[in-house]
Design an enzyme around this catalytic site. Structure first.
Site, short mmCIF file in Angstrom:
data_model
loop_
_atom_site.label_atom_id
_atom_site.label_comp_id
_atom_site.label_asym_id
_atom_site.label_seq_id
_atom_site.Cartn_x
_atom_site.Cartn_y
_atom_site.Cartn_z
N LYS A 22 0.57 -1.39 -0.16
CA LYS A 22 0.25 0.52 -0.24
C LYS A 22 0.40 1.38 -0.06
O LYS A 22 1.19 2.06 -0.57
CB LYS A 22 -1.09 -0.17 1.76
CG LYS A 22 -2.83 -1.02 0.99
CD LYS A 22 -3.18 -1.47 2.09
CE LYS A 22 -4.20 -2.52 1.92
NZ LYS A 22 -4.14 -2.52 3.12
N GLN A 26 -4.25 -1.29 9.99
CA GLN A 26 -4.14 -2.58 8.93
C GLN A 26 -4.70 -3.87 10.37
O GLN A 26 -4.08 -3.57 10.76
CB GLN A 26 -2.24 -3.06 8.76
CG GLN A 26 -2.56 -4.43 7.88
CD GLN A 26 -3.02 -4.27 6.53
OE1 GLN A 26 -2.80 -3.58 5.64
NE2 GLN A 26 -3.49 -5.52 6.27
N ASP A 65 -10.24 3.48 4.50
CA ASP A 65 -10.13 2.64 4.49
C ASP A 65 -11.93 1.62 5.05
O ASP A 65 -12.17 0.66 4.68
CB ASP A 65 -9.35 1.60 5.68
CG ASP A 65 -9.61 0.06 5.83
OD1 ASP A 65 -9.31 0.03 4.05
OD2 ASP A 65 -8.37 -0.60 5.85
#
Lengths: 287, 287
Positions: A58, A102, A125
């Site tokens: 990412k 994450q 996200d």
């Protein structure tokens, strides 16, 4: 007897590249007008190899798109309180425009509490309850990246969800549930299946649009499909294998995503696009 | 030829009475231990006759259960900002334990903004995005009252959702969507149908558990049902008529809610139960 694959491929790699190019242009424009590049903070807990790889990927994509990234790496021993404090600080930091936490973050941590510390305007996200409700109610907000990528794939290939039967196999908070809500918002008739579904084959066979999001290798096969179904394989299991048995499904589906190269690249593309969008809003350059 | 009704009735009136008695006992216990009665603030905008009646009914039930209610009546001309301010003040007022904002609030008002001003711990009507996400993710929180009432009816009549096909017709933010999420959390395979569903009859016929929440009188009939289905009619249309044609449905269903006397009374019962629960938590008497 082997049947010939007849399904058209949905090329997530190509679409993701196009979206990323657009994001790079938008990021450059923001930088030109404000002197500041969009910035994504990535928060990584521990050293789970898959998570380390995802975050590295990412960040590399960010760099290529002219998006800065700030890596925050915490030891696996971090407490919920410490993680919440870190994320809250990033939420309040005006030089950070988007936050990616994450997951998984480890079993001893209250993951939901950590997610909720992300300010809605930085939730690029799409993991907060605020974002989920916004997706569900058709309110402005960021979408979960993988479901958002799925919707962009459907749009790119001219698949109109309205009036179609969409079946989502899997009901996780970041994939199955929001995918169903996004399809419902687009007027699909949506069925959620899962491990407790009694006759999964019957339910899957109703699908004009099938979203496989169950995390079990080759769990669904061509025999399960309604002929002509659009098959979106959001699974990514060991050995680069999806949740759908590609070879058999490709003989029944009209459109199908490959694994890899289907949904996977779209997830990161949506993350970048939403980071740039967040930066544009926060820096006052939003159109 | 007329068929004999064979379905068993789900008696919402009786179940609601039992729940309300339990709430009254819990309210009395809170008062005994703290000197303070649970208090529900009701916010009414304008003078829509149905809304006036609903609020009056809810306040009367509160009174009977030993729950205080504080009526806040605002003119139809109130602005979104004024309404948000009023609700925010109630959210911050320690003498108020639950807040009910009666909807609709009028087309010129941003209803979502007004709902979101309700503090989650006082959202006893389960209307905030926080509550919706909590229902969806199985987190602690208050449920939307009508869907919550439906789940209590299913439980009281021994209907186990796990593994069953549940079909929700209607997708409103306070009824259809949360009802589906609560059923999904209980491991049903859930299908959302709505005005854009292409073959509604086929989808409804899959239902082991049918939730009618569409707001159209006698929209679904016995012919639409799978024999033996459990039919929950959450509709309440002009002339005291539900969304399901009771006479024909009662010849096919195994269990069915009457209208009135089914889901309706349960909604208020859940509102009272959640108000007492909220008060118990805020006053520190929660078990």
């Amino acid at each position: 007897m082997t049947q010939t694959p007849t399904a058209r491929l949905m090329d997530g790699t190509a679409l993701a590249r196009r979206i990323t190019e657009e994001s790079a242009e938008a990021a450059a424009e923001i930088r030109r007008r404000t002197g500041t590049a969009p910035c994504l903070a990535t928060v990584l807990v521990g050293e789970d190899p898959a998570s380390v790889t995802y975050v590295r990927m990412k960040r590399a994509r960010c760099r290529k798109a002219g998006i800065e990234s700030r890596q925050v790496a915490l030891p696996a021993s971090v407490t919920t309180a410490e993680l919440v404090e870190t994320v809250t600080a990033l939420s309040q930091d005006p030089s950070v425009h988007g936050i990616l936490l994450q997951h998984p973050v480890g079993p001893h941590i209250d993951e939901r509490a950590a997610f909720e510390a992300i300010a809605p305007e930085k939730d690029v996200d799409g993991v907060t309850t605020h974002s989920f409700a916004a997706m569900s109610f058709g309110l402005p907000g960021f979408v979960s990246c993988t479901p958002g990528g799925i919707m962009r794939l459907l749009d790119a290939y001219g698949v109109e969800p309205a009036g179609k039967r969409a079946v989502v196999v899997g009901r996780s908070a970041i994939l199955g549930k929001p995918a169903g809500m996004l399809l419902l918002a687009r007027d699909a008739t949506v069925t959620y299946c899962h491990s407790r579904t009694a006759d999964l084959a019957a339910a899957v066979r109703e699908a004009d649009i099938l979203i496989a999001a169950v995390g079990r290798p080759r769990f669904l096969t061509g025999d399960d499909l309604k002929p002509g179904a659009v098959v979106i394989d959001a699974g990514y299991n060991e050995g680069n294998v999806g949740d759908v048995d590609f070879a058999s499904a490709a003989t029944r589906a009209s459109l199908i995503t490959p694994v890899p190269g289907g949904v996977g690249p779209m997830t990161i593309a949506v993350l970048l696009a939403q980071t740039v969008e967040a930066a544009g809003r926060q820096l006052g350059t939003a159109a």
